[in-house]
Design an enzyme around this catalytic site. Structure first.
Site, PDB file in Angstrom:
ATOM      1  N   SER A 147       0.819  -1.224   0.000  1.00 47.12           N
ATOM      2  CA  SER A 147       0.000   0.000   0.000  1.00 47.12           C
ATOM      3  C   SER A 147       0.846   1.264   0.000  1.00 47.12           C
ATOM      4  CB  SER A 147      -0.900   0.028   1.234  1.00 47.12           C
ATOM      5  OG  SER A 147      -1.645  -1.153   1.304  1.00 47.12           O
ATOM      6  N   GLU A 148       0.255   2.308  -0.554  1.00 50.13           N
ATOM      7  CA  GLU A 148       0.910   3.622  -0.581  1.00 50.13           C
ATOM      8  C   GLU A 148      -0.112   4.681  -0.178  1.00 50.13           C
ATOM      9  OE1 GLU A 148       2.948   4.311  -4.259  1.00 50.13           O
ATOM     10  OE2 GLU A 148       4.109   2.458  -4.074  1.00 50.13           O
ATOM     11  N   PRO A 149       0.345   5.859   0.194  1.00 51.36           N
ATOM     12  CA  PRO A 149      -0.609   6.889   0.642  1.00 51.36           C
ATOM     13  C   PRO A 149      -1.636   7.247  -0.422  1.00 51.36           C
ATOM     14  CG  PRO A 149       1.642   7.532   1.155  1.00 51.36           C
ATOM     15  CD  PRO A 149       1.738   6.305   0.315  1.00 51.36           C
ATOM     16  N   GLY A 152      -4.658   2.092  -1.514  1.00 55.12           N
ATOM     17  CA  GLY A 152      -4.333   0.669  -1.410  1.00 55.12           C
ATOM     18  C   GLY A 152      -5.223  -0.165  -2.313  1.00 55.12           C
ATOM     19  N   SER A 153      -6.491   0.276  -2.487  1.00 54.73           N
ATOM     20  CA  SER A 153      -7.407  -0.497  -3.340  1.00 54.73           C
ATOM     21  C   SER A 153      -6.921  -0.476  -4.781  1.00 54.73           C
ATOM     22  CB  SER A 153      -8.814   0.091  -3.284  1.00 54.73           C
ATOM     23  OG  SER A 153      -9.299   0.039  -1.973  1.00 54.73           O
ATOM     24  N   TRP A 177       1.069   1.487   5.913  1.00 54.76           N
ATOM     25  CA  TRP A 177       0.251   0.423   6.508  1.00 54.76           C
ATOM     26  C   TRP A 177       0.951  -0.929   6.509  1.00 54.76           C
ATOM     27  CZ3 TRP A 177      -2.524   3.390   8.972  1.00 54.76           C
ATOM     28  CH2 TRP A 177      -3.260   4.429   8.413  1.00 54.76           C
ATOM     29  N   THR A 179       2.156  -3.893   8.108  1.00 53.85           N
ATOM     30  CA  THR A 179       1.964  -4.527   9.404  1.00 53.85           C
ATOM     31  C   THR A 179       3.269  -5.113   9.915  1.00 53.85           C
ATOM     32  OG1 THR A 179      -0.265  -5.108   8.714  1.00 53.85           O
ATOM     33  CG2 THR A 179       0.598  -6.294  10.611  1.00 53.85           C
ATOM     34  N   GLU A 262      -2.931 -13.643   0.905  1.00 51.29           N
ATOM     35  CA  GLU A 262      -3.403 -12.705   1.933  1.00 51.29           C
ATOM     36  C   GLU A 262      -4.889 -12.933   2.209  1.00 51.29           C
ATOM     37  OE1 GLU A 262      -2.781  -8.453   1.338  1.00 51.29           O
ATOM     38  OE2 GLU A 262      -2.920  -8.276   3.509  1.00 51.29           O
ATOM     39  N   ARG A 263      -5.678 -13.059   1.127  1.00 50.41           N
ATOM     40  CA  ARG A 263      -7.118 -13.280   1.334  1.00 50.41           C
ATOM     41  C   ARG A 263      -7.348 -14.587   2.091  1.00 50.41           C
ATOM     42  NH1 ARG A 263      -7.282 -11.083  -3.902  1.00 50.41           N
ATOM     43  NH2 ARG A 263      -7.146 -13.135  -4.836  1.00 50.41           N
TER      44      ARG A 263
HETATM   45  C1  LIG Z   1      -5.215  -4.483   9.629  1.00 52.51           C
HETATM   46  C2  LIG Z   1      -4.573  -4.003   8.341  1.00 52.51           C
HETATM   47  C3  LIG Z   1      -3.352  -4.528   7.967  1.00 52.51           C
HETATM   48  C4  LIG Z   1      -2.719  -4.066   6.788  1.00 52.51           C
HETATM   49  N1  LIG Z   1      -1.485  -4.560   6.472  1.00 52.51           N
HETATM   50  C5  LIG Z   1      -0.860  -4.104   5.370  1.00 52.51           C
HETATM   51  C6  LIG Z   1       0.468  -4.570   5.064  1.00 52.51           C
HETATM   52  O1  LIG Z   1       1.079  -5.340   5.790  1.00 52.51           O
HETATM   53  N2  LIG Z   1       1.066  -4.093   3.946  1.00 52.51           N
HETATM   54  C7  LIG Z   1       0.436  -3.222   3.109  1.00 52.51           C
HETATM   55  O2  LIG Z   1       1.042  -2.866   2.094  1.00 52.51           O
HETATM   56  N3  LIG Z   1      -0.820  -2.752   3.376  1.00 52.51           N
HETATM   57  C8  LIG Z   1      -1.470  -3.164   4.498  1.00 52.51           C
HETATM   58  N4  LIG Z   1      -2.727  -2.694   4.811  1.00 52.51           N
HETATM   59  C9  LIG Z   1      -3.352  -1.710   3.944  1.00 52.51           C
HETATM   60  C10 LIG Z   1      -4.514  -2.293   3.161  1.00 52.51           C
HETATM   61  O3  LIG Z   1      -4.059  -3.171   2.170  1.00 52.51           O
HETATM   62  C11 LIG Z   1      -5.316  -1.122   2.606  1.00 52.51           C
HETATM   63  O4  LIG Z   1      -5.901  -0.445   3.707  1.00 52.51           O
HETATM   64  C12 LIG Z   1      -6.432  -1.565   1.664  1.00 52.51           C
HETATM   65  O5  LIG Z   1      -5.899  -2.118   0.499  1.00 52.51           O
HETATM   66  C13 LIG Z   1      -7.357  -0.386   1.298  1.00 52.51           C
HETATM   67  O6  LIG Z   1      -6.586   0.661   0.806  1.00 52.51           O
HETATM   68  P1  LIG Z   1      -6.704   2.143   1.416  1.00 52.51           P
HETATM   69  O7  LIG Z   1      -6.631   2.034   2.901  1.00 52.51           O
HETATM   70  O8  LIG Z   1      -5.693   2.985   0.712  1.00 52.51           O
HETATM   71  O9  LIG Z   1      -8.165   2.621   1.054  1.00 52.51           O
HETATM   72  P2  LIG Z   1      -8.663   3.225  -0.341  1.00 52.51           P
HETATM   73  O10 LIG Z   1      -8.118   2.420  -1.453  1.00 52.51           O
HETATM   74  O11 LIG Z   1      -8.384   4.682  -0.321  1.00 52.51           O
HETATM   75  O12 LIG Z   1     -10.203   2.972  -0.237  1.00 52.51           O
HETATM   76  C14 LIG Z   1     -11.046   3.719   0.649  1.00 52.51           C
HETATM   77  C15 LIG Z   1     -12.436   3.166   0.523  1.00 52.51           C
HETATM   78  O13 LIG Z   1     -12.927   3.361  -0.830  1.00 52.51           O
HETATM   79  C16 LIG Z   1     -13.349   2.124  -1.383  1.00 52.51           C
HETATM   80  N5  LIG Z   1     -13.030   2.010  -2.801  1.00 52.51           N
HETATM   81  C17 LIG Z   1     -11.872   2.287  -3.390  1.00 52.51           C
HETATM   82  N6  LIG Z   1     -11.952   2.026  -4.723  1.00 52.51           N
HETATM   83  C18 LIG Z   1     -13.196   1.543  -4.966  1.00 52.51           C
HETATM   84  C19 LIG Z   1     -13.890   1.082  -6.139  1.00 52.51           C
HETATM   85  N7  LIG Z   1     -13.313   1.046  -7.335  1.00 52.51           N
HETATM   86  N8  LIG Z   1     -15.155   0.655  -5.985  1.00 52.51           N
HETATM   87  C20 LIG Z   1     -15.761   0.677  -4.777  1.00 52.51           C
HETATM   88  N9  LIG Z   1     -15.168   1.109  -3.632  1.00 52.51           N
HETATM   89  C21 LIG Z   1     -13.902   1.533  -3.727  1.00 52.51           C
HETATM   90  C22 LIG Z   1     -12.548   1.064  -0.610  1.00 52.51           C
HETATM   91  O14 LIG Z   1     -13.146  -0.176  -0.694  1.00 52.51           O
HETATM   92  C23 LIG Z   1     -12.528   1.651   0.794  1.00 52.51           C
HETATM   93  O15 LIG Z   1     -13.686   1.360   1.506  1.00 52.51           O
HETATM   94  C24 LIG Z   1      -3.354  -3.096   5.975  1.00 52.51           C
HETATM   95  C25 LIG Z   1      -4.596  -2.566   6.370  1.00 52.51           C
HETATM   96  C26 LIG Z   1      -5.187  -2.990   7.542  1.00 52.51           C
HETATM   97  C27 LIG Z   1      -6.501  -2.390   7.963  1.00 52.51           C
END
Ligand SMILES: Cc1cc2nc3c(=O)[nH]c(=O)nc-3n(C[C@H](O)[C@H](O)[C@H](O)COP(=O)(O)OP(=O)(O)OC[C@H]3O[C@@H](n4cnc5c(N)ncnc54)[C@H](O)[C@@H]3O)c2cc1C
Length: 427
Positions: A147-149, A152-153, A177, A179, A262-263
């Site tokens: 993930s990056e700022p 992550g999605s 993020w 872990t 991961e899933r």
């Molecule tokens: C407990 C935990 C452990 C983690 N561990 C790691 C780790 O070890 N390494 C790592 O790299 N990352 C890690 N993460 C980060 C995690 O992978 C991201 O939080 C996740 O992928 C979501 O990305 P984001 O937080 O940037 O949210 P965003 O991508 O900004 O999304 C914000 C919201 O918008 C929704 N959204 C975005 N795009 C769409 C779309 N096209 N359609 C519908 N809805 C959408 C998302 O579903 C979400 O609800 C961790 C996160 C958590 C909570």
């Protein structure tokens, strides 16, 4: 009869049951070894807390080394990389036998179940001998830099870049993020290596050291005081080109495999997870225990909620089993792991909500300064959103189920075939 290995996996059928020690013989051997070698759970100690003490990492590394020396580490990993070459049924038996012992649970996710699983499938022989063996033997801990700022999605839209320079890659950018990165030695890091290719086709997966002068790592303090997350800033981090996993610009394939694991791990169906968290204290309190603790266990409305949650937990458990078996037999595609992932977000979130309802406001006020069940309920509620984000968000899981399991039309993406350099990015 075939004892299958990993759901949706190329090595399905690798293990022939008649070539393996029977599960019952293994169980008896494991029981005897555990009682002689592993420390019993201490009734005075609190387990499952969100706050992981630094000494816990030292202890868990030592416990993993013990398992390795005793021939019980990496039960489902192949022997040539330090594992035991046994089946998920052997692993399940070991987990059952180990419930009353301290186990190196911190190393399960992401080091063994996610990063090591991916390396087993996608790594070079040398990488497997170094990093996979290192993780199984307890010498190394691995973590994920995905993930990056900026999001992550939209993982394929990542901005951290790696430039090839002779026999090295030079990495610049930022991850977040991650872990338990502070406790890890190496990370599987997804970077952009081609800015002229469309976003999914210009990525590469590279193994990077976590602690390096060119990497500034800082821990992120959460509202409950825990610091499991880290963020990393790379300024000209140099890594050997041999750390590339798979081929350059095919990092999406490697990343997809990692996300599959991961899933599976987050959904509760990984064959590489050994042991289970103690069922007392910390975050493992049941709805029933909370109802009892606050004197509502005779209240008919509360009893109905407790029954409903218990039914949901049973459904979740059975779903994991059904999907795991379905993927192993080929009935379901590997993407069906998204169904486990989704249920593992929705059902625990429902549990956190009803626990808070039952516990009442005191659970919230005891987050700071409180203790016991009430504090645990309050803290879990504050963390509830993490369940539908970590390991990919619930919305993403739903997309995958619709597009890749039910084969419904794909979501529109304006940047699909556009060179990444030309993709408009938000500020
Ligand atoms: C407990 C935990 C452990 C983690 N561990 C790691 C780790 O070890 N390494 C790592 O790299 N990352 C890690 N993460 C980060 C995690 O992978 C991201 O939080 C996740 O992928 C979501 O990305 P984001 O937080 O940037 O949210 P965003 O991508 O900004 O999304 C914000 C919201 O918008 C929704 N959204 C975005 N795009 C769409 C779309 N096209 N359609 C519908 N809805 C959408 C998302 O579903 C979400 O609800 C961790 C996160 C958590 C909570």
């Amino acid at each position: 009869m075939l004892v299958t290995n990993i759901p949706g996996h190329d090595r399905v059928g690798e293990f022939m049951s008649d070539q393996l020690e029977s599960v019952e013989d293994f169980r008896i051997r494991a029981r005897a070894w555990l009682s002689e070698n592993m420390p019993k759970l201490d009734p005075a100690k609190e387990y499952n807390t969100n706050r992981v003490a630094d000494r816990e990492w030292v202890e868990h590394r030592a416990l993993q080394k013990k398992l390795f020396a005793g021939g019980f580490a990496g039960i489902c990993f192949p022997k040539e990389y330090g594992g035991q070459g046994l089946s998920p049924a052997h692993q399940a038996a070991f987990t059952e036998e180990s419930v009353s012992y301290e186990m190196p649970l911190r190393l399960n996710v992401p080091s063994l179940s996610i990063c090591s699983g991916m390396l087993l499938d996608m790594g070079s022989e040398e990488q497997k001998q170094t990093y996979l063996r290192g993780a199984i033997s307890g010498e190394m801990i691995l973590c994920q830099f995905l993930s990056e700022p900026s999001g992550g999605s939209d993982l394929a839209g990542l901005l951290t870049r790696a430039q090839r320079d002779g026999d090295t890659y030079i990495i610049n950018g930022q991850k977040c993020w991650s872990t338990f990165a502070y406790a890890a030695d190496f990370a599987t890091c997804l970077v952009r290596t081609d800015w002229d290719a469309p976003k999914h086709r210009g990525l590469s997966m590279i193994i990077v050291p976590v602690h390096d002068d060119a990497t500034h790592l800082q821990r992120v303090r959460m509202v409950d005081g825990s610091e499991e997350f880290c963020e990393e800033f790379f300024t000209d981090l140099v890594v050997p080109a041999g750390n590339l996993v798979g081929t350059e610009n095919d990092g999406w394939t490697v990343g997809q495999r990692q996300l599959f694991y991961e899933r599976q791990a987050v959904g509760g169906g990984s064959p590489y997870v050994s042991g289970q968290p103690p069922t007392r204290g910390g975050s493992s309190a049941t709805v029933e225990e909370v109802a009892r603790a606050v004197g509502k266990d005779k209240d008919p409305a509360t009893r109905e909620i407790v029954g409903w949650q218990s039914a949901l937990d049973t459904v979740n458990h059975q779903l994991i089993k059904r999907i795991t078996v379905g993927m192993a037999s080929g009935e379901y595609p590997a993407m069906a792991s998204s169904m486990m992932r989704l249920a593992h977000a929705e059902i625990p979130q429902h549990k956190m909500d009803v626990m808070l309802d039952i516990a009442g406001d005191e659970a919230v006020t005891s987050v700071v300064g409180g203790d016991g069940y009430l504090r645990s309920v309050g803290v879990q509620f504050l963390m509830r959103q993490g369940a539908s984000l970590g390991g990919g968000s619930s919305e993403m899981s739903r997309n995958m189920i619709s597009e890749r399991v039910l084969m419904m039309p794909r979501e529109m993406a304006a940047d699909r075939d556009v060179p990444f350099r030309e993709v408009r990015r938000g500020r």
